[in-house]
Design a protein around this motif. Structure first.
Motif, PDB file in Angstrom:
ATOM      1  N   GLY A 117       0.820  -1.213   0.000  1.00  0.00           N
ATOM      2  CA  GLY A 117       0.000   0.000   0.000  1.00  0.00           C
ATOM      3  C   GLY A 117       0.839   1.241   0.000  1.00  0.00           C
ATOM      4  N   THR A 118       0.246   2.387   0.113  1.00  0.00           N
ATOM      5  CA  THR A 118       0.942   3.675   0.154  1.00  0.00           C
ATOM      6  C   THR A 118       0.785   4.275   1.538  1.00  0.00           C
ATOM      7  N   GLY A 119       1.688   5.181   1.857  1.00  0.00           N
ATOM      8  CA  GLY A 119       1.603   5.833   3.140  1.00  0.00           C
ATOM      9  C   GLY A 119       2.445   5.135   4.192  1.00  0.00           C
ATOM     10  N   ASP A 120       2.299   5.587   5.425  1.00  0.00           N
ATOM     11  CA  ASP A 120       3.077   5.089   6.556  1.00  0.00           C
ATOM     12  C   ASP A 120       2.447   3.820   7.100  1.00  0.00           C
ATOM     13  N   VAL A 121       3.207   2.692   7.071  1.00  0.00           N
ATOM     14  CA  VAL A 121       2.668   1.428   7.548  1.00  0.00           C
ATOM     15  C   VAL A 121       2.388   1.463   9.041  1.00  0.00           C
ATOM     16  N   ASN A 122       3.220   2.214   9.775  1.00  0.00           N
ATOM     17  CA  ASN A 122       3.005   2.280  11.230  1.00  0.00           C
ATOM     18  C   ASN A 122       1.689   2.992  11.569  1.00  0.00           C
ATOM     19  N   ALA A 123       1.358   4.019  10.785  1.00  0.00           N
ATOM     20  CA  ALA A 123       0.086   4.702  11.009  1.00  0.00           C
ATOM     21  C   ALA A 123      -1.087   3.767  10.752  1.00  0.00           C
TER      22      ALA A 123
END
Length: 487
Positions: A117-123
């Motif tokens: 996916g896109t974005g921050d995995v931790n978020a």
């Protein structure tokens, strides 16, 4: 041709009826649109949840059947990317990936095992953990960095890990936003068209009623043979017109009978009175003695008073029944008052009364000249009979909007309080009055039949005051008022 000036423009009830009908229609259509919106939103969400559940089970099955190690991560990642590409790419998505979908697989200890996916995995990981998603039940999750929430489904793995598949609700919200905009525009269009249809229909029905009202107001002023217009449609308005015409038939017959009775009564009473008066005059001219002559003259005067009483009683009776025959012409009140003052001034001066006339000048009313002349004569007679000597009578004529106002006041003892409230009733008179109590009753009847008003009061410093208003006449080029229009 003259008539009363036109009344202020009437406010049509069509606007009020249309407003309430449109309000009810708008509320009803709004409820329907809200129901359709909720139905479409629910259907989109069900389809989204079904897609999420199916893809999550597929990805979980691939992850379970694929051997552990780097091959597992590669195969599951490729399948996840293929699943993400099934959702159309939107503006702002990263090249090759769709930012509307993410795939997250965690190990048994909660760490990230696989991320696509896109974005921050931790978020994403923090958001799904904080949401406490129930397995196999899609849930809306807010993720930091994204404006729209994600619809996320969770599937448990045999090794204790969990598979999360999320789909952004951005597209769903955009579709619903466009749907709401179209619904609002369509709702406004439908409401405006509905309001126009309701107003037109209501205005059309009320126009028929207004025509009936105008025709009915013209009837009775001079011609009882006229009838309200009827329509070919057998609806409620047509039935109303037919019912009014039947009622007018009965009224016309009743008034005709009243005219016949009063005419016969007047003839039957005047004939013997005239015959008796003629015989008395013959006796007077035959050379009767002085003592007899005085009695004969007194009897003739009594006969004249009786005839006057009879005529006035019949006129008052017809006026109270709205059955006076009017022959309307243009009458200049200023000129009429000056003639009447000149006629009565000798009699008033002989009694010690002083008459003051203040007039605004030419004021023309549409009235029956004979009745108006008798009405003013009654006012002067009333002052002559009831005022003591050395009193002043003031007559003022002025214009008040669309009416002529005639004020007759004096500085005498005024009206007695016990009869003031009933001063215009027949045979109501003061304790010291020698009349029959018909003078002011006749004045009120004439004023009322001409569409005017009359008020009686006592001045603050004594004296009686009569205030009469009569509608001014206007040329026929001005729109005629239905109440007093005549040929």
């Amino acid at each position: 041709m003259f008539s009363k000036t036109a009344k202020p423009i009437m406010r049509s009830a069509a606007w009020r009826i249309s407003m309430w009908a449109t309000l009810a229609f708008a509320c009803g259509t709004m409820v329907v649109f809200i129901f359709l919106h909720e139905f479409v939103a629910g259907d989109i969400q069900r389809r989204t949840d079904a897609w999420l559940a199916g893809e999550a089970v597929t990805l979980n099955d691939v992850a379970t059947r694929t051997p552990k190690g780097w091959l597992n991560r590669r195969v599951v990642g490729e399948v996840a990317e293929l699943a993400m590409r099934e959702v159309p790419h939107k503006r702002g998505a990263n090249a090759g990936l769709n930012d509307s979908v993410f795939f997250l697989q965690t190990a048994a200890d909660g760490s990230v095992a696989l991320w696509v996916g896109t974005g921050d995995v931790n978020a994403h990981l923090a958001a799904v953990k904080n949401s406490r998603i129930v397995p196999d039940t899609p849930t809306s999750v807010r993720i930091t960095g994204f404006d729209a929430p994600f619809r996320v489904v969770c599937v448990r793995m045999n090794n204790g890990g969990q598979t999360y598949l999320g789909l952004s609700e951005r597209d769903q919200l955009r579709v619903l936003g466009k749907l709401r905009l179209r619904f609002v525009l369509l709702w406004l269009l439908i409401v405006l068209i509905g309001a126009a249809i309701v107003f037109y229909s209501t205005r059309r029905v009320l126009r028929h009623i207004q025509n009936i009202t105008e025709a009915a107001s013209r009837i009775g002023e001079a011609d009882l043979s006229s009838r309200v217009p009827t329509t070919a449609r057998n609806d409620e308005v047509s039935q109303l017109a037919i019912t009014l015409n039947r009622m007018l038939d009965r009224i016309e017959r009743s008034v005709h009978q009243l005219h016949t009775i009063t005419g016969s009564l007047a003839h039957d009473l005047r004939s013997p009175l005239t015959a008796v008066r003629a015989k008395l005059e013959m006796s007077l001219t035959a050379g009767a003695r002085d003592e007899e002559s005085e009695s004969i003259v007194s009897a003739i005067e009594d006969m004249d008073r009786l005839t006057e009483f009879l005529d006035k009683s019949l006129d008052v009776a017809e006026a109270k029944a709205n059955a006076l025959r009017l022959n309307r012409v243009a009458v200049d009140l200023d000129d009429l008052l000056r003639v009447m003052v000149e006629l009565y001034e000798p009699s008033m001066s002989e009694k010690g009364l002083h008459v003051n006339l203040c007039s605004a000048g030419w004021l023309e009313v549409s009235a029956d000249a004979a009745l108006l002349h008798r009405m003013i004569a009654n006012l002067f007679d009333n002052e002559l009979k009831h005022l003591p000597a050395a009193c002043n009578v003031t007559i003022c004529l002025s214009s008040l909007e669309d009416s002529a106002m005639l004020v007759v006041e004096d500085d005498g003892p005024g009206f007695e309080p016990e009869v003031l409230s009933q001063i215009f009733e027949r045979r109501v008179k003061g304790r010291n009055s020698t009349g029959h109590g018909l003078g002011l009753a006749f004045v009120e009847a004439v004023v009322r039949v001409h569409g005017g008003t009359i008020q009686a009061s006592n001045g603050s410093e004594g004296g009686a005051r009569l205030t009469i208003t009569l509608p001014l006449a206007v040329p026929s080029t001005t729109p005629l008022s239905p109440a007093l229009a005549h040929a």
